[in-house]
Motif scaffolding. Structure first.
Motif, PDB file in Angstrom:
ATOM      1  N   PRO A 178       0.813  -1.304  -0.448  1.00 21.07           N
ATOM      2  CA  PRO A 178      -0.046  -0.172  -0.018  1.00 21.07           C
ATOM      3  C   PRO A 178       0.755   1.603  -0.462  1.00 21.07           C
ATOM      4  O   PRO A 178       2.185   1.334   0.867  1.00 21.07           O
ATOM      5  CB  PRO A 178      -0.361  -0.054   2.001  1.00 21.07           C
ATOM      6  N   LEU A 179       0.682   2.114  -0.661  1.00 20.54           N
ATOM      7  CA  LEU A 179       1.222   3.130  -0.408  1.00 20.54           C
ATOM      8  C   LEU A 179       1.575   3.967   0.942  1.00 20.54           C
ATOM      9  O   LEU A 179       2.792   4.297   0.878  1.00 20.54           O
ATOM     10  CB  LEU A 179      -0.023   4.445  -1.792  1.00 20.54           C
ATOM     11  N   ASP A 180       0.887   3.963   1.840  1.00 18.82           N
ATOM     12  CA  ASP A 180       1.004   4.482   2.874  1.00 18.82           C
ATOM     13  C   ASP A 180       2.320   3.699   3.752  1.00 18.82           C
ATOM     14  O   ASP A 180       2.879   4.158   4.416  1.00 18.82           O
ATOM     15  CB  ASP A 180      -0.375   4.637   4.041  1.00 18.82           C
ATOM     16  N   SER A 181       1.638   2.645   3.275  1.00 18.42           N
ATOM     17  CA  SER A 181       3.290   1.750   4.113  1.00 18.42           C
ATOM     18  C   SER A 181       4.688   1.908   3.474  1.00 18.42           C
ATOM     19  O   SER A 181       5.625   2.073   4.033  1.00 18.42           O
ATOM     20  CB  SER A 181       3.114   0.327   3.874  1.00 18.42           C
ATOM     21  N   VAL A 182       4.731   2.033   2.733  1.00 21.60           N
ATOM     22  CA  VAL A 182       5.465   2.851   0.954  1.00 21.60           C
ATOM     23  C   VAL A 182       6.050   4.355   2.244  1.00 21.60           C
ATOM     24  O   VAL A 182       7.585   3.957   2.167  1.00 21.60           O
ATOM     25  CB  VAL A 182       5.969   2.311   0.257  1.00 21.60           C
ATOM     26  N   LEU A 183       4.986   4.867   2.181  1.00 21.24           N
ATOM     27  CA  LEU A 183       6.100   6.222   2.641  1.00 21.24           C
ATOM     28  C   LEU A 183       5.805   6.328   3.861  1.00 21.24           C
ATOM     29  O   LEU A 183       6.914   7.469   4.555  1.00 21.24           O
ATOM     30  CB  LEU A 183       4.453   7.128   2.057  1.00 21.24           C
ATOM     31  N   GLU A 184       5.421   5.348   5.061  1.00 24.01           N
ATOM     32  CA  GLU A 184       6.015   5.636   6.205  1.00 24.01           C
ATOM     33  C   GLU A 184       7.167   4.776   6.163  1.00 24.01           C
ATOM     34  O   GLU A 184       7.803   5.511   7.146  1.00 24.01           O
ATOM     35  CB  GLU A 184       4.759   4.672   6.928  1.00 24.01           C
ATOM     36  N   GLU A 185       7.272   4.444   5.155  1.00 24.95           N
ATOM     37  CA  GLU A 185       8.719   3.375   5.212  1.00 24.95           C
ATOM     38  C   GLU A 185       9.970   4.469   5.096  1.00 24.95           C
ATOM     39  O   GLU A 185      10.945   4.772   5.817  1.00 24.95           O
ATOM     40  CB  GLU A 185       8.885   2.253   4.949  1.00 24.95           C
ATOM     41  N   VAL A 186      10.157   5.258   3.876  1.00 24.03           N
ATOM     42  CA  VAL A 186      10.759   6.349   3.120  1.00 24.03           C
ATOM     43  C   VAL A 186      10.865   7.492   4.824  1.00 24.03           C
ATOM     44  O   VAL A 186      12.330   8.307   4.588  1.00 24.03           O
ATOM     45  CB  VAL A 186      10.344   7.046   2.351  1.00 24.03           C
ATOM     46  N   ALA A 187       9.813   7.725   5.203  1.00 24.90           N
ATOM     47  CA  ALA A 187       9.769   8.954   6.535  1.00 24.90           C
ATOM     48  C   ALA A 187      10.572   8.324   7.732  1.00 24.90           C
ATOM     49  O   ALA A 187      11.265   9.561   7.965  1.00 24.90           O
ATOM     50  CB  ALA A 187       8.847   9.111   6.882  1.00 24.90           C
TER      51      ALA A 187
END
Length: 479
Positions: free
Chosen positions: A202-211
């Motif tokens: 999911p998009l949010d999962s990836v962005l959370e890891e990037v953040a």
């Protein structure tokens, strides 16, 4: 050793074969074992309590390399029966229980999609050993119903990513896996059979890891996937995000100054991704887009799903918006039925598109793939000659590309001290060139401007121009 390890941190030695996806998986496996068992990594297999090998089945003789490594580890197991030995990755997925048959001293076998279960598998091995020890002490007879070994090469999709602990930075650059598997079924490739069908985080999962990584000082993120530009991640409000949208969102995260992705498939080049190259300055000026062959006839036999004129068209459009785009690729020479004319078409394409830093390989059949059933009518000697020709052209072009950079000013992310000069730093340019230059170590994790003074076969040399860009801090794990 038994399961109670309050005063002892188990040491893990993990050997990795293959691509960046495997490197990412190995790092996360170590994170999982650290969280579950307090394990710490060691670079010495003789000091390890747990030996793991993360395997790759893409290249020739992959299985033999694994069994050769296990043969060396068997001697360690004979000296230390408490040693836990595990085999993971694509060879594990492909071979499954056969690994146990050929190497019965192996304790656990797990696939790329079940690495999150490794801590529980290790715990089960310890528990069974403790139980056997107790039975021996009281003179009992051990029940034969409990298995001694553990095999899990299933494909539970998103469970893997849901189970991973928060990402940890190790320098200013990091990989983030955004999807798994492959649904292209190229005739020569074993990946769909070892990693399963394509599925995206999911998009949010990836962005959370990037953040999370950005908060630790990571400045550059490379998104990973077998066909990374096939990413289709579920959005929290419904709908699907493609790779272009993911890139645009990640570029907005504070601290992220550079974004890339690998490995791409030409069939998944989209208008939105082309637009990202035009509008997202954080997207690097380097693209790895494997073409495999310059012959339409060979591409059809490979079941790649595109023609060379389509590939040329995508590159033309990309270079309209990024004129200095550096392009790398993969090439397979000696594919069954490849004629001299087919091979010359590959050389023509390499020269025409000025590929840079590409990878080339001799075709070797992978068991279970459709191409393995084709008559391999190209002799070994011809394959070797063709490979040498391809590599000579690629090396010549790569060096010419480096020489053309001499005298230019490049934006460089400082990654670490230079391996050969303690007074110098090493980093990468926007087009993926390594450059070494005199600088203090406090610049690690910062973007700087470097004037390129000299081109060497595998790197560049330069000197600093001005100070570092503002707003960065040294990443965790840096000097």
């Amino acid at each position: 050793m038994n399961e109670e390890r309050d005063s002892v941190r188990p040491r893990v030695y993990l050997k990795t074969f293959g691509c960046q996806m495997n490197e990412y998986d190995s790092a996360r496996t170590l994170d999982l074992l650290s969280r579950a068992h307090g394990a710490e990594a060691t670079g010495d297999p003789e000091r390890a309590d747990i030996l793991l090998v993360n395997t790759c089945s893409v290249r020739e003789k992959a299985e033999e390399k694994v069994y050769s490594e296990l043969g060396r580890w068997r001697q360690l197991k004979e000296r230390n029966p408490d040693l836990v030995i595990g085999v993971g990755g694509c060879v594990a997925s492909q071979e499954g229980a056969e690994i146990r048959r050929r190497a019965p001293f192996v304790d656990l076998v797990y696939g790329p999609q079940t690495l999150q279960r490794v801590p529980d598998m290790v715990r089960a091995v310890w528990s069974e050993r403790a139980a056997r020890s107790t039975v021996r002490e009281i003179g009992g007879v051990r029940a034969r119903s409990a298995p001694d070994r553990h095999v899990d090469v299933s494909f539970p999709e998103i469970e893997k990513f849901d189970a991973l602990p928060p990402a940890r930075a190790d320098g200013p650059s990091a990989y983030v896996s955004i999807m798994e598997g492959c649904s292209k079924y190229c005739s020569f490739c074993v990946v769909p059979y070892t990693r399963g069908e394509e599925f995206s985080r999911p998009l949010d999962s990836v962005l959370e890891e990037v953040a999370t990584l950005a908060e630790q000082g990571v400045r550059e993120i490379t998104f990973l996937g077998q066909n990374v530009n096939a990413y289709r991640g579920l959005m929290h409000g419904g709908g699907i995000a493609d790779l272009a949208l993911l890139i645009a969102c990640a570029a907005e995260i504070e601290g992220i100054g550079r974004l890339g992705f690998t490995t791409s498939h030409p069939r998944e080049m989209t208008e939105s991704l082309l637009e990202a190259y035009a509008t997202v300055p954080e997207l690097v000026g380097h693209l790895h887009l494997p073409v495999q062959s310059g012959s339409d006839r060979v591409l059809a036999r490979m079941k790649r799903g595109y023609r060379t004129d389509e590939y040329r068209g995508w590159i033309r459009e990309l270079r309209k918006v990024r004129p200095d785009l550096s392009l790398s690729s993969d090439f397979i020479v000696g594919f069954p039925g490849e004629s001299e004319a087919d091979f010359e078409a590959t050389l023509t394409l390499i020269r025409e598109l000025a590929f840079d830093q590409s990878f080339s390989f001799i075709y070797s059949p992978r068991p279970g793939t459709p191409a393995a059933e084709l008559h391999d009518d190209v002799s070994a000697a011809v394959k070797r000659d063709r490979l040498a020709s391809v590599q000579a052209v690629l090396n010549e072009q790569a060096f010419a590309y480096s020489e053309a950079m001499v005298g230019s000013e490049q934006r460089v992310l400082v990654e670490r001290p230079s391996r050969k000069d303690p007074a110098a730093m090493s980093g990468r340019t926007e087009n993926n060139r390594v450059v070494n230059f005199p600088a203090p170590s406090l610049l690690v994790g910062r973007f700087v401007r470097v004037h390129i003074d000299e081109a060497l076969p595998n790197s560049l040399r330069g000197h600093l121009v001005g100070g570092a860009e503002p707003g960065a801090r040294a990443p965790s794990g840096s000097p």
